[in-house]
Design an enzyme around this catalytic site. Structure first.
Site, short mmCIF file in Angstrom:
data_model
loop_
_atom_site.label_atom_id
_atom_site.label_comp_id
_atom_site.label_asym_id
_atom_site.label_seq_id
_atom_site.Cartn_x
_atom_site.Cartn_y
_atom_site.Cartn_z
N GLU A 156 46.05 28.75 69.10
CA GLU A 156 46.86 27.88 68.26
C GLU A 156 47.73 28.74 67.34
O GLU A 156 47.42 29.91 67.08
CB GLU A 156 45.89 27.00 67.43
CG GLU A 156 46.57 26.02 66.50
CD GLU A 156 45.59 24.98 65.95
OE1 GLU A 156 44.37 25.11 66.18
OE2 GLU A 156 46.07 24.04 65.29
N ASN A 188 46.37 15.56 70.25
CA ASN A 188 45.15 16.32 69.97
C ASN A 188 44.41 15.68 68.80
O ASN A 188 45.03 15.35 67.78
CB ASN A 188 45.50 17.77 69.60
CG ASN A 188 44.31 18.50 68.96
OD1 ASN A 188 43.37 18.88 69.65
ND2 ASN A 188 44.33 18.67 67.64
N GLU A 189 43.14 15.51 68.95
CA GLU A 189 42.31 14.96 67.86
C GLU A 189 43.03 13.84 67.14
O GLU A 189 43.17 13.85 65.91
CB GLU A 189 41.88 16.07 66.88
CG GLU A 189 40.96 17.08 67.52
CD GLU A 189 40.17 17.96 66.54
OE1 GLU A 189 40.42 17.91 65.34
OE2 GLU A 189 39.29 18.70 67.03
N TYR A 223 32.14 21.75 67.99
CA TYR A 223 31.92 23.05 67.36
C TYR A 223 30.49 23.15 66.87
O TYR A 223 29.92 22.17 66.37
CB TYR A 223 32.87 23.23 66.16
CG TYR A 223 34.31 23.49 66.57
CD1 TYR A 223 34.72 24.77 66.95
CD2 TYR A 223 35.25 22.47 66.60
CE1 TYR A 223 36.03 25.02 67.33
CE2 TYR A 223 36.57 22.72 66.98
CZ TYR A 223 36.94 23.99 67.34
OH TYR A 223 38.24 24.26 67.73
N GLU A 260 38.01 22.43 73.15
CA GLU A 260 37.70 23.20 71.94
C GLU A 260 36.19 23.27 71.81
O GLU A 260 35.52 22.24 71.72
CB GLU A 260 38.31 22.56 70.68
CG GLU A 260 39.82 22.66 70.65
CD GLU A 260 40.45 22.21 69.34
OE1 GLU A 260 39.80 22.33 68.28
OE2 GLU A 260 41.60 21.74 69.39
N GLN A 313 38.93 30.50 69.28
CA GLN A 313 40.28 30.58 69.74
C GLN A 313 40.71 32.01 70.09
O GLN A 313 41.36 32.66 69.28
CB GLN A 313 41.24 30.11 68.67
CG GLN A 313 41.11 28.72 68.18
CD GLN A 313 42.42 28.23 67.50
OE1 GLN A 313 43.42 28.90 67.42
NE2 GLN A 313 42.37 27.03 67.01
#
Ligand code: AHR
Length: 503
Positions: free
Chosen positions: A25, A172-173, A248, A304, A353
């Site tokens: 990102e 995204n999200e 996560y 992710e 990332q």
């Protein structure tokens, strides 16, 4: 003695190479200083891309790179990142540190990077703050070979031929930073936006990725899929090729996640038990997907994942720069084994990332670069890419210091490559106990074996002063006699054995 049972005759499908994907990102020093230093940099580069980083990523066979975000994607206006660099608009990166984004890395630079890496492209579009037209024109700019305003603009900017766009994320999200939408609202928006994500060149299908759930938000999965399949032409199958999942591993509460390096035994097990929770997440989301897609044509895209800890002391909190230890090696090994075993549903995964952000595989400091323990696990596991997953199991109990945070002592997955070589990957999460293992390959005998291992102390890490503390080393401590293979898996380790087995 634990028994690892492998059934070479029970082939469970291909492990898509994309499971070993990465995510980068416009965040902190992931793109700028990580991948990209610009043509004029003293750091060796090709068209601005760091040579050392590109070489290291090619070595682990990076199959796909997701870009430009993340939260950044839903504030990114792609036209700001094309044309002469001096004329490109500058913007504030509101999500990540409020720094100035000069847009010197844009669409052309991203595809140049993918070409140098030899990987597929996964571009994430802006549904949160961008228009349908903007999204549609980006896809046209990237993929149209004929004459059109966008393909002509691409040519004016120096790229005659279209690029191959393998995957496109429609937001995204969007339940969070991508617009704080309710699932009903997002589903309607998805239906509209995706309509204009065209396949311009007949041969090149752009796989559309729909924004899926956060963690265990099963309601999101159910509601969004229900609405995508409602009144839709059965041939279009909901108009999505993939549904994303973000998860996560955060050891502590959000405001105090815990140090990346300074943690105790309890936190070690808690972190790894949370990593293994990925198995439950995939099973449960997949069961909901089965209601709409029993043949599993729609992939679960875990775009992710990884460990998220407190930033390194003294660094910009908005840059998410964290160190990486043996704990992260285990986290990666366990998660990748889980992905392999669910490869009938998981079509892609992207570690967050790549460089200098969250659970990176590479850290840079100026011209210096180091490889993290996580990098070495990806190096060990790369042999699974495009292999045939084989039925396997291991009969061990669980480990952990708290009843709530238990995980399997050993995890495993096994694949067979195109040359008939078996690849076994194993993790031992115990801090103290080695695990003796007998390998039983049904109907075959182990003829030749080789091993490589990543292991070390609980908090062991690589630093710029000591970059080789945790690396992959040859593992020779196994017995292969009369077709029987056995070895002892050390505590805190991730192992890859390649085995040639004969009938
Ligand atoms: O990876 C960091 C951020 O985590 C991403 O931008 C966002 O999608 C997620 O919340």
């Amino acid at each position: 003695m634990a028994k690892l049972k492998i059934q070479p005759d029970k082939r469970l499908g291909t492990i898509r190479k994309e499971i070993y994907g990465h995510f980068s990102e416009h965040l902190g020093r992931c793109i700028y200083g990580g991948f990209y230093v610009g043509e004029d940099s003293a750091i060796p580069n090709v068209h601005g891309m760091r040579t050392d980083v590109v070489e290291a990523m090619r070595k682990i066979r990076i199959p796909v790179l997701r870009w430009p975000g993340g939260c950044f994607a839903d504030e990114y206006h792609w036209m700001d990142g094309i044309g002469p660099k001096a004329n490109r608009k500058k913007m504030i990166n509101t999500n990540w540190g409020g720094v100035t984004e000069d847009n010197s890395f844009g669409t052309h630079e991203y595809f140049e990077l993918c070409e140098q890496l030899g990987c597929e492209a996964y571009v994430n579009g802006n549904l949160g703050s961008g228009t349908v037209r903007e999204m549609s024109e980006w896809v046209e700019y990237i993929t149209l070979d004929g004459v059109s305003p966008m393909s002509n603009l691409r040519r004016e900017n120096g790229h005659e031929k279209p690029w191959k766009l393998s995957y496109f994320g429609v937001g995204n999200e969007n339940w969070g930073c991508g617009g704080n939408m309710l699932p009903e609202y997002y589903a309607s928006e998805y239906r509209r936006y995706q309509t204009f994500v065209r396949n311009y060149n007949n041969a090149e299908h752009v796989n559309k990725i729909c924004c899926g759930p956060n963690n265990d938000d099963y309601e999101w999965t159910k509601t969004v899929l229900g609405l995508l399949f409602r009144n839709c032409d059965p041939r279009s199958h909901g108009n999505l090729d993939g549904l994303s999942l973000h998860y996560y591993v955060v050891p502590g509460p959000w405001e105090n996640k815990g140090s990346a390096t300074d943690f105790d035994e309890k936190v070690w097990y808690k972190t790894l038990a949370k990593a293994y929770f990925m198995d439950e997440l995939i099973r449960k989301h997949s069961a909901i997907m089965d209601e709409f897609d029993p043949e599993r044509k729609i992939a679960l895209i875990v775009d992710e994942w990884g460990g998220w800890y407190d930033v390194e002391p003294g660094t910009n909190p908005g840059f998410l720069y964290q160190q990486n230890t043996m704990r992260d090696a285990l986290l990666a090994g366990i998660t990748l084994n889980v992905f392999n075993k669910h490869s009938d549903r998981v079509g892609m995964a992207n570690l967050a990332q790549t460089i200098n952000v969250l659970q990176s595989v590479i850290l840079t400091e100026g011209a210096d670069m180091i490889l993290t323990p996580t990098y070495h696990v990806f190096d060990l596991y790369k042999e699974h890419q495009e292999g045939q997953l084989l039925e396997s199991s291991i009969d061990v109990g669980s480990v952990g210091m708290e009843a709530e945070y238990q995980l399997p002592w050993v995890t495993e997955s096994v694949s067979e490559d195109a040359d008939g070589v078996l690849h076994i990957t194993l993790t031992n999460a115990s801090l103290t106990e080695a695990c003796p293992i007998d390998v039983e390959i049904a109907g075959r005998k182990a003829a030749e074996a080789n091993g490589e291992i990543v292991c070390g102390a609980m908090n062991a890490k690589n630093t710029f002063a000591e970059p080789q503390c945790v690396t992959a080393k040859a593992f020779t401590d196994f017995r292969s006699e009369n077709g029987a293979l056995s070895f002892t898996l050390p505590p805190r380790s991730v192992l890859h054995m390649s085995v040639k087995a004969e009938a």
